[in-house]
Design a protein around this motif. Sequence first.
Motif, PDB file in Angstrom:
ATOM      1  N   LYS A 150       0.822  -1.408   0.032  1.00  0.00           N
ATOM      2  CA  LYS A 150      -0.019  -0.017  -0.017  1.00  0.00           C
ATOM      3  C   LYS A 150       0.860   1.370   0.018  1.00  0.00           C
ATOM      4  CE  LYS A 150      -3.814  -2.328   2.376  1.00  0.00           C
ATOM      5  NZ  LYS A 150      -4.772  -2.183   3.652  1.00  0.00           N
ATOM      6  N   SER A 162      -5.067   4.381   1.621  1.00  0.00           N
ATOM      7  CA  SER A 162      -4.873   3.021   1.436  1.00  0.00           C
ATOM      8  C   SER A 162      -4.983   2.280   2.764  1.00  0.00           C
ATOM      9  CB  SER A 162      -3.861   2.302   0.363  1.00  0.00           C
ATOM     10  OG  SER A 162      -2.584   2.691   0.619  1.00  0.00           O
ATOM     11  N   ASN A 163      -4.387   2.934   3.514  1.00  0.00           N
ATOM     12  CA  ASN A 163      -4.231   2.683   5.352  1.00  0.00           C
ATOM     13  C   ASN A 163      -4.892   3.506   5.945  1.00  0.00           C
ATOM     14  OD1 ASN A 163      -3.481   2.110   7.915  1.00  0.00           O
ATOM     15  ND2 ASN A 163      -1.960   0.558   7.070  1.00  0.00           N
ATOM     16  N   SER A 200       2.586  -1.461   4.460  1.00  0.00           N
ATOM     17  CA  SER A 200       1.802  -0.063   4.340  1.00  0.00           C
ATOM     18  C   SER A 200       2.919   1.025   4.371  1.00  0.00           C
ATOM     19  CB  SER A 200       0.734  -0.135   5.404  1.00  0.00           C
ATOM     20  OG  SER A 200      -0.434  -1.081   5.173  1.00  0.00           O
ATOM     21  N   CYS A 214       3.023  -8.944   8.683  1.00  0.00           N
ATOM     22  CA  CYS A 214       2.049  -7.596   8.276  1.00  0.00           C
ATOM     23  C   CYS A 214       3.069  -6.370   9.081  1.00  0.00           C
ATOM     24  CB  CYS A 214       0.864  -7.493   9.156  1.00  0.00           C
ATOM     25  SG  CYS A 214      -0.372  -8.765   8.660  1.00  0.00           S
ATOM     26  N   GLY A 257       2.856  -2.523   9.564  1.00  0.00           N
ATOM     27  CA  GLY A 257       2.184  -1.532   9.677  1.00  0.00           C
ATOM     28  C   GLY A 257       2.540  -0.092   9.028  1.00  0.00           C
ATOM     29  N   GLY A 258       1.668   0.842   9.113  1.00  0.00           N
ATOM     30  CA  GLY A 258       1.597   1.983   8.649  1.00  0.00           C
ATOM     31  C   GLY A 258       3.102   2.818   8.805  1.00  0.00           C
ATOM     32  N   CYS A 269       2.467   0.214  13.469  1.00  0.00           N
ATOM     33  CA  CYS A 269       2.762   1.525  12.882  1.00  0.00           C
ATOM     34  C   CYS A 269       3.945   2.128  13.259  1.00  0.00           C
ATOM     35  CB  CYS A 269       1.604   2.250  12.674  1.00  0.00           C
ATOM     36  SG  CYS A 269       0.971   3.217  14.396  1.00  0.00           S
TER      37      CYS A 269
END
Length: 202
Positions: free
Chosen positions: A46, A51-52, A80, A97, A99-100, A148
């Motif tokens: 992303k 998008s996040n 992301s 995953c 994160g942002g 994030c």
Amino acid sequence: MNSNYCKLFLKLMHIHYGRDLLLKGAPFVYNHHGAHIIIGDDVTIKSNFLSNLIGLYSRTIICTRTTGAEIVIGDHVGISGATIYARKGIYIGENTCIGGNCKILDNDFHPIDWKMRNRLMFDEIGPKDNEWIPTREIHIGKNCFIGCNTIILKGTVLGDGCVVGAGAVVSGTFQADSVIVGNPARVIRQNYTLKKCNTKEG
């Protein structure tokens, strides 16, 4: 930007990606001559602000900077707005995953010694001279979750199933299923709950 155009660009950069790569927005990807970027199957990257919904500060950046450097991203990984920047090697396991706005950096970008740093600034040392820039591989295991705004520093090893809390600054080796928080990051517990539920006794 149309993701098909982005994928064409990846091919032109000699970047290997697997089936069902999903690009939401256009990541910035740079692959140095003689380096390798490998992206597995069913990866989502992303790069759009929306998008996040945490809000991404920038596009995802995936970058190798030296000959022989490697970035390997496993299957079913989500990214992301992260920066993944390698002078040696960054390896991310499947089902992880990211994160942002995370930063995953296998080097210090500059020498610690100020004299060498000044020489590098004035191009007396070439960018190929890795020995002057502290650099160590990063290994992130399978099934990890990285919150994030975290920073993963050079030499970090995360075992499978680790959870890294938002905003952590991570350096060192952490065993599987660790929950890691803070700056500097530390383990606050081992996340064995799911394993216990999956046993016959549970």
